[in-house]
Scaffold this active site. Sequence first.
Site, PDB file in Angstrom:
ATOM      1  N   CYS A  87       0.782  -1.185   0.034  1.00  0.00           N
ATOM      2  CA  CYS A  87      -0.174  -0.070  -0.035  1.00  0.00           C
ATOM      3  C   CYS A  87       0.880   1.191  -0.064  1.00  0.00           C
ATOM      4  O   CYS A  87       1.645   1.374  -0.737  1.00  0.00           O
ATOM      5  CB  CYS A  87      -1.097   0.012   1.152  1.00  0.00           C
ATOM      6  N   HIS A 194      -3.615  -4.711  -0.142  1.00  0.00           N
ATOM      7  CA  HIS A 194      -3.228  -5.133   0.791  1.00  0.00           C
ATOM      8  C   HIS A 194      -3.026  -6.638   0.771  1.00  0.00           C
ATOM      9  O   HIS A 194      -4.125  -7.139   0.822  1.00  0.00           O
ATOM     10  CB  HIS A 194      -4.133  -4.564   2.180  1.00  0.00           C
ATOM     11  N   GLU A 196      -1.783  -8.742   2.902  1.00  0.00           N
ATOM     12  CA  GLU A 196      -2.039  -9.482   4.132  1.00  0.00           C
ATOM     13  C   GLU A 196      -3.608  -9.396   4.331  1.00  0.00           C
ATOM     14  O   GLU A 196      -4.166 -10.389   5.284  1.00  0.00           O
ATOM     15  CB  GLU A 196      -1.508  -8.657   5.326  1.00  0.00           C
TER      16      GLU A 196
END
Length: 216
Positions: A87, A194, A196
């Site tokens: 990001c 993102h 994650e």
Amino acid sequence: MMRVVVIDYNGGNLASAAQATRRAAARRGIEADVVISRQESVIEHADRLILPGQGAFADCARGLEEDNLRPLIERATESGIPFMGICVGMQLMSQYGLEHGRTEGLGWISGHVSRMVKAEEAGLRLPHMGWNTLDFTPGAHPLTEGLSPGEHGYFVHSYALHDADNADIIASTQYGETVPAIVARGSRCGTQFHVEKSQEVGLTILGNFLQWTPQP
């Protein structure tokens, strides 16, 4: 044992990035010690570096200046240690950002980060928040191995990379304009979305990053 360092620079999302990296390593059968640190000795001896980021470009850039993290990261990546920005961590790879005034980036890739004006003009809401498809050429880069065009990443951003070199763009998405979604040059790469938070797609990309051998 692979040493993976999630760089601690008050950029946010550190714990979730570390946990996702541990999961990705376990799925690939990679023995990895994933730590969150800003210590020079730890970063210098890393096998992989990850720079998450959320919030404003200027604030995250300021965080890199603390404790001399910027030159430390520069030296480590110049030695060939693979790097992933997430990001705002990816945005910092650019030449400069225009969020809250002009702020210099790391300058690793061409282009600048500015507000997604075309998306606003098209009547789309900012921040761009949610799942968007990833457009890429299969086999063009090891980071997308195991993925198919049209799979989704999870985005949260109002600013994006503009005027990038097409050679650095591995994948893109559409949100009122073409948005670079994955970039890479040399041993440095980044994702606007993102990883994650992107479930199977994110874990696949993180696993690819852990097994990536960048070409010199």
